[in-house]
Scaffold this active site. Structure first.
Site, PDB file in Angstrom:
ATOM      1  N   ARG A   1     -49.876  46.843   0.777  1.00 49.71           N
ATOM      2  CA  ARG A   1     -49.341  47.721  -0.161  1.00 49.71           C
ATOM      3  C   ARG A   1     -49.653  47.166  -1.514  1.00 49.71           C
ATOM      4  O   ARG A   1     -49.588  45.984  -1.797  1.00 49.71           O
ATOM      5  CB  ARG A   1     -47.949  48.004  -0.173  1.00 49.71           C
ATOM      6  CG  ARG A   1     -47.579  48.980   1.108  1.00 49.71           C
ATOM      7  CD  ARG A   1     -47.956  50.515   0.856  1.00 49.71           C
ATOM      8  NE  ARG A   1     -47.570  51.243   1.760  1.00 49.71           N
ATOM      9  CZ  ARG A   1     -48.173  51.492   2.934  1.00 49.71           C
ATOM     10  NH1 ARG A   1     -49.354  50.945   3.071  1.00 49.71           N
ATOM     11  NH2 ARG A   1     -47.594  52.339   3.816  1.00 49.71           N
TER      12      ARG A   1
ATOM     13  N   GLU B   1     -51.490  54.976  -6.849  1.00 44.72           N
ATOM     14  CA  GLU B   1     -52.706  55.458  -6.013  1.00 44.72           C
ATOM     15  C   GLU B   1     -52.867  56.963  -6.325  1.00 44.72           C
ATOM     16  O   GLU B   1     -51.949  57.477  -6.224  1.00 44.72           O
ATOM     17  CB  GLU B   1     -52.596  54.991  -4.446  1.00 44.72           C
ATOM     18  CG  GLU B   1     -52.897  53.559  -4.318  1.00 44.72           C
ATOM     19  CD  GLU B   1     -52.755  53.462  -2.610  1.00 44.72           C
ATOM     20  OE1 GLU B   1     -52.426  54.145  -1.912  1.00 44.72           O
ATOM     21  OE2 GLU B   1     -52.678  51.935  -2.442  1.00 44.72           O
TER      22      GLU B   1
ATOM     23  N   HIS C   1     -57.514  52.963   0.282  1.00 41.46           N
ATOM     24  CA  HIS C   1     -56.586  53.118   0.961  1.00 41.46           C
ATOM     25  C   HIS C   1     -56.911  53.748   2.357  1.00 41.46           C
ATOM     26  O   HIS C   1     -56.304  54.836   2.949  1.00 41.46           O
ATOM     27  CB  HIS C   1     -55.308  53.938   0.625  1.00 41.46           C
ATOM     28  CG  HIS C   1     -54.135  53.452   1.241  1.00 41.46           C
ATOM     29  ND1 HIS C   1     -53.116  53.109   0.474  1.00 41.46           N
ATOM     30  CD2 HIS C   1     -53.807  52.963   2.581  1.00 41.46           C
ATOM     31  CE1 HIS C   1     -51.913  52.857   1.488  1.00 41.46           C
ATOM     32  NE2 HIS C   1     -52.360  52.967   2.770  1.00 41.46           N
TER      33      HIS C   1
HETATM   34  P1  NAP Z   1     -44.893  44.507  11.061  1.00 41.91           P
HETATM   35  O1  NAP Z   1     -45.363  44.647  12.412  1.00 41.91           O
HETATM   36  O2  NAP Z   1     -43.561  45.081  10.665  1.00 41.91           O
HETATM   37  O3  NAP Z   1     -45.251  43.102  10.366  1.00 41.91           O
HETATM   38  C1  NAP Z   1     -44.595  42.902   9.018  1.00 41.91           C
HETATM   39  C2  NAP Z   1     -44.677  41.627   9.052  1.00 41.91           C
HETATM   40  O4  NAP Z   1     -44.371  41.099   7.794  1.00 41.91           O
HETATM   41  C3  NAP Z   1     -43.537  41.063   9.972  1.00 41.91           C
HETATM   42  O5  NAP Z   1     -43.701  40.072  10.816  1.00 41.91           O
HETATM   43  C4  NAP Z   1     -42.124  40.799   8.894  1.00 41.91           C
HETATM   44  O6  NAP Z   1     -41.501  39.657   9.457  1.00 41.91           O
HETATM   45  C5  NAP Z   1     -43.238  40.358   7.846  1.00 41.91           C
HETATM   46  N1  NAP Z   1     -42.105  40.258   6.576  1.00 41.91           N
HETATM   47  C6  NAP Z   1     -41.493  41.292   6.159  1.00 41.91           C
HETATM   48  N2  NAP Z   1     -40.967  41.074   4.867  1.00 41.91           N
HETATM   49  C7  NAP Z   1     -41.375  39.645   4.625  1.00 41.91           C
HETATM   50  C8  NAP Z   1     -41.244  38.691   3.504  1.00 41.91           C
HETATM   51  N3  NAP Z   1     -40.241  39.049   2.437  1.00 41.91           N
HETATM   52  N4  NAP Z   1     -42.005  37.714   3.463  1.00 41.91           N
HETATM   53  C9  NAP Z   1     -42.633  37.245   4.475  1.00 41.91           C
HETATM   54  N5  NAP Z   1     -42.912  38.068   5.680  1.00 41.91           N
HETATM   55  C10 NAP Z   1     -42.129  39.428   5.671  1.00 41.91           C
HETATM   56  O7  NAP Z   1     -45.753  45.824  10.489  1.00 41.91           O
HETATM   57  P2  NAP Z   1     -47.464  45.990  10.406  1.00 41.91           P
HETATM   58  O8  NAP Z   1     -47.689  47.179  11.602  1.00 41.91           O
HETATM   59  O9  NAP Z   1     -48.095  44.621  10.891  1.00 41.91           O
HETATM   60  O10 NAP Z   1     -47.791  46.621   9.194  1.00 41.91           O
HETATM   61  C11 NAP Z   1     -47.639  45.666   7.840  1.00 41.91           C
HETATM   62  C12 NAP Z   1     -47.812  46.478   6.740  1.00 41.91           C
HETATM   63  O11 NAP Z   1     -49.184  46.899   6.614  1.00 41.91           O
HETATM   64  C13 NAP Z   1     -47.009  47.718   6.564  1.00 41.91           C
HETATM   65  O12 NAP Z   1     -45.702  47.689   6.363  1.00 41.91           O
HETATM   66  C14 NAP Z   1     -47.940  48.642   5.733  1.00 41.91           C
HETATM   67  O13 NAP Z   1     -47.382  48.669   4.391  1.00 41.91           O
HETATM   68  C15 NAP Z   1     -49.209  48.053   5.663  1.00 41.91           C
HETATM   69  N6  NAP Z   1     -50.132  48.836   6.125  1.00 41.91           N
HETATM   70  C16 NAP Z   1     -51.306  49.337   5.361  1.00 41.91           C
HETATM   71  C17 NAP Z   1     -52.419  50.138   6.054  1.00 41.91           C
HETATM   72  C18 NAP Z   1     -53.573  50.539   5.170  1.00 41.91           C
HETATM   73  O14 NAP Z   1     -53.925  51.708   5.106  1.00 41.91           O
HETATM   74  N7  NAP Z   1     -53.953  49.769   4.074  1.00 41.91           N
HETATM   75  C19 NAP Z   1     -52.139  50.585   7.410  1.00 41.91           C
HETATM   76  C20 NAP Z   1     -51.161  50.107   8.180  1.00 41.91           C
HETATM   77  C21 NAP Z   1     -50.010  49.421   7.474  1.00 41.91           C
HETATM   78  P3  NAP Z   1     -40.091  39.831  10.614  1.00 41.91           P
HETATM   79  O15 NAP Z   1     -40.841  39.797  11.714  1.00 41.91           O
HETATM   80  O16 NAP Z   1     -39.122  38.661  10.185  1.00 41.91           O
HETATM   81  O17 NAP Z   1     -39.403  41.390  10.238  1.00 41.91           O
END
Ligand code: NAP
Length: 320
Positions: free
Chosen positions: A238, A267, A286
């Site tokens: 993000r 955005e 994005h």
């Molecule tokens: P996810 O499985 O929930 O993974 C997020 C990871 O970040 C988790 O391991 C979490 O730790 C960790 N985390 C959260 N807060 C943190 C912090 N303050 N410091 C360090 N680590 C932290 O989510 P995901 O499916 O991988 O997606 C991740 C992000 O990618 C989404 O939230 C979204 O914003 C972004 N995204 C972007 C696109 C795009 O189109 N560019 C598409 C999809 C997703 P814990 O396990 O301890 O909770």
């Protein structure tokens, strides 16, 4: 009578058919433009359920108007556009679409990493601008990806899927996450590092945490200065996690080699934004999850989350 549902963007017919079997569906008919705030304010007063996108800001002021709303389904895994605590206080469940976009977003992250390291957009422009005179020894040279060290910040579903791809390129995988991921460490041969150590050691730094109060400005001038001057920063998570003014300065002064961004603080980013003037910045609008199959799958999953909720099943609730 079926419960009322408002949808904030035009959806594929198959998704509307799926929803119509369970809801009285109305919605904003544009495929390109987000629903104006005043219309959303009017509609949210009436409905039992809301189907929204990341372009809709669902804040506490909007939620106050929602008298009957029981559930909000967002067509995204990120939910930082929704005040989930305010929703919880009003007993409104919020659901998202994890999993279905993991591999597609990891593919795009790796594509952006490769495009940035090997200067692919710049090389393509060079050719199209008729600047290709002959094979040249050091023209458009980039950075090696194979056998390099990648540091992944946020080792959740997408972060781990990126690590899998990195292993295929014989990369050394480091990660930082707020909680240790012992199983993934073992499975992927990844090594946990404190954030500063990861920044110092990595040739590629990929950001894949959610956006939150804790991750806002996670990467500022201080962190960028810890990175190698030869390093590449990739953010497909993000905008706002990386401070854009500081990133601009770091790219101009050569504190890091290059950056690839799929996401921005505002955005769409303004076309005259200073970041877009830099040759060592690769920018995408994005498109992390943007393949036909994944987007159709996300449409269906966001619909299924609402149907499940109405049937008493708790699928993909993020504030419960
Ligand atoms: P996810 O499985 O929930 O993974 C997020 C990871 O970040 C988790 O391991 C979490 O730790 C960790 N985390 C959260 N807060 C943190 C912090 N303050 N410091 C360090 N680590 C932290 O989510 P995901 O499916 O991988 O997606 C991740 C992000 O990618 C989404 O939230 C979204 O914003 C972004 N995204 C972007 C696109 C795009 O189109 N560019 C598409 C999809 C997703 P814990 O396990 O301890 O909770």
């Amino acid at each position: 009578m079926k419960p009322l549902l408002y949808v904030t963007r035009r959806l594929p017919e198959e998704t509307i058919d799926m929803l119509s079997a369970h809801f009285e569906v109305s919605g904003w008919e544009s495929e390109e433009t987000p629903v104006p705030r005043e219309i959303l304010e009017r509609e949210i007063e009436k409905v039992d359920a809301l189907y929204c996108l990341i372009t809709d800001t669902i804040d506490a002021a909007l939620l106050e108007k929602a008298k009957n709303l029981k559930v909000i389904s967002t067509l995204s895994v990120g939910f930082n556009h929704i005040d989930i605590e305010a929703a919880k206080a009003q007993n409104i469940a919020v659901t998202n679409t994890p999993g279905i976009l993991t591999d597609t977003t990891a593919d795009l992250t790796f594509a952006l990493l490769m495009a940035t390291a090997r200067r692919i957009p710049e090389a393509s422009e060079h050719l199209r601008n008729n600047e290709w005179r002959s094979w040249s020894l050091f023209s458009l040279t980039g950075r090696d990806i194979h056998h390099a060290t990648i540091g992944i910040i946020g080792f959740g579903a997408i972060g781990q899927a990126v690590a899998k791809r990195a292993k295929g390129f014989d990369m050394n995988v480091l990660y930082y996450n707020r909680s240790r991921k012992y199983e993934a460490e073992e499975m992927l041969g990844a090594s946990y590092q404190e954030l500063d150590e990861l920044l110092k050691k990595s040739d590629f730094v990929c950001i894949l945490t959610p956006y939150s109060a804790e991750t806002k400005d996670l990467i500022t001038a201080r962190e960028l200065k810890l990175m190698k001057k030869t390093a590449v920063l990739i953010n497909t998570a993000r905008g706002g996690i990386v401070n854009e003014d500081d990133l601009y300065d770091a790219l101009v002064h050569g504190d890091i080699y290059a950056a690839g961004l799929d996401v921005f603080a505002e955005e769409p980013i303004a076309p005259d934004h200073k970041l877009l003037t830099l040759p060592n910045l690769v920018a995408l609008p994005h498109i992390g999850s943007s393949t036909i199959d994944t987007r159709l799958g996300m449409c269906r999953l966001a619909a299924q989350n609402l149907i499940d909720f109405m049937q008493g099943k708790r699928s993909n609730i993020v504030n419960g």
